[in-house]
Design a protein around this motif. Structure first.
Motif, mmCIF file in Angstrom:
data_model
loop_
_atom_site.group_PDB
_atom_site.id
_atom_site.type_symbol
_atom_site.label_atom_id
_atom_site.label_comp_id
_atom_site.label_asym_id
_atom_site.label_seq_id
_atom_site.Cartn_x
_atom_site.Cartn_y
_atom_site.Cartn_z
ATOM 1 N N GLU A 99 0.847 -1.191 0.000
ATOM 2 C CA GLU A 99 0.000 0.000 0.000
ATOM 3 C C GLU A 99 0.883 1.241 0.000
ATOM 4 O O GLU A 99 1.952 1.241 0.606
ATOM 5 N N GLN A 100 0.452 2.256 -0.704
ATOM 6 C CA GLN A 100 1.186 3.518 -0.718
ATOM 7 C C GLN A 100 0.234 4.647 -1.092
ATOM 8 O O GLN A 100 -0.796 4.428 -1.716
ATOM 9 N N GLN A 101 0.612 5.852 -0.682
ATOM 10 C CA GLN A 101 -0.162 7.033 -1.033
ATOM 11 C C GLN A 101 0.325 7.543 -2.387
ATOM 12 O O GLN A 101 1.523 7.522 -2.680
ATOM 13 N N LEU A 102 -0.602 7.983 -3.212
ATOM 14 C CA LEU A 102 -0.293 8.476 -4.548
ATOM 15 C C LEU A 102 -0.719 9.933 -4.638
ATOM 16 O O LEU A 102 -1.811 10.286 -4.181
ATOM 17 N N ASP A 103 0.110 10.746 -5.258
ATOM 18 C CA ASP A 103 -0.252 12.160 -5.350
ATOM 19 C C ASP A 103 -1.336 12.376 -6.402
ATOM 20 O O ASP A 103 -1.629 11.504 -7.222
ATOM 21 N N PHE A 104 -1.928 13.561 -6.351
ATOM 22 C CA PHE A 104 -3.060 13.912 -7.203
ATOM 23 C C PHE A 104 -2.725 13.736 -8.681
ATOM 24 O O PHE A 104 -3.481 13.123 -9.432
ATOM 25 N N ASP A 105 -1.591 14.280 -9.128
ATOM 26 C CA ASP A 105 -1.249 14.224 -10.546
ATOM 27 C C ASP A 105 -1.072 12.778 -11.013
ATOM 28 O O ASP A 105 -1.506 12.418 -12.107
#
Length: 181
Positions: A99-105
């Motif tokens: 699991e990881q956080q992904l930025d908006f772009d």
């Protein structure tokens, strides 16, 4: 806070307006005594309002920072796939990844690249089935959209922006697009 407020406004205002258009069209389409030309126009408006609702839902989803994980991106992609493919069957597989956080772009580019790939398969391939795969591991994100359709010669595909847009989106993320036909 501004993104959350915009997402809420889009959902509540535009969503309800588009939903109202769809309900009116559905009600009128239930009257076969209307002229065929009117029924055709109503059906077109009905489909366009459904597509606009789906597009708005994607934008609202993107604006919501609580939806920024890899797993939520994959869930959103899986949920929107049937609305793009329509009657075309789909087999979907996903590799286990951390699991990881992904930025908006990143989410924006991947989501719209995936939609473009599905749309191309649905509109142009004349395929009965599409295969989707998401993988890549911790440092990469990959997706594949494959069909058993009629194929095409890349140099003969002109006028459209689909492949160029796919490449531009991948390039913006430091990635690439490979086409096999």
């Amino acid at each position: 806070e501004m993104r959350i407020r915009i997402a809420g406004d889009l959902h509540d205002d535009l969503g309800s307006r588009l939903g109202g258009m769809r309900l009116i069209c559905e009600s009128m389409l239930a009257h076969p005594e209307l002229p065929a030309s009117m029924l055709g126009d109503l059906d077109l408006i009905h489909r366009a309002s459904r597509e606009a609702t789906d597009a708005m839902r994607d934008i609202v989803w993107l604006l919501d920072n609580s939806e920024s994980s890899r797993s939520k991106l994959i869930v959103h992609i899986r949920e929107m796939t049937p609305t793009i493919l329509g009657a075309v069957k789909c087999e979907f597989s996903v590799d286990e990844t951390p699991e990881q956080q992904l930025d908006f772009d990143f989410r924006w580019q991947v989501l719209f690249a995936f939609k473009e790939s599905l749309g191309n398969a649905a509109k142009h391939a004349n395929a009965e089935r599409v295969y989707c795969h998401i993988g890549g591991g911790a440092k990469r994100f990959t997706f594949e959209v494959r069909d058993e359709g009629k194929g095409f010669l890349e140099e003969e595909v002109g006028g459209g922006h689909g492949l160029k847009n796919l490449r531009d989106r991948a390039e913006a993320l430091g990635g690439s697009v490979t086409v096999f036909s």
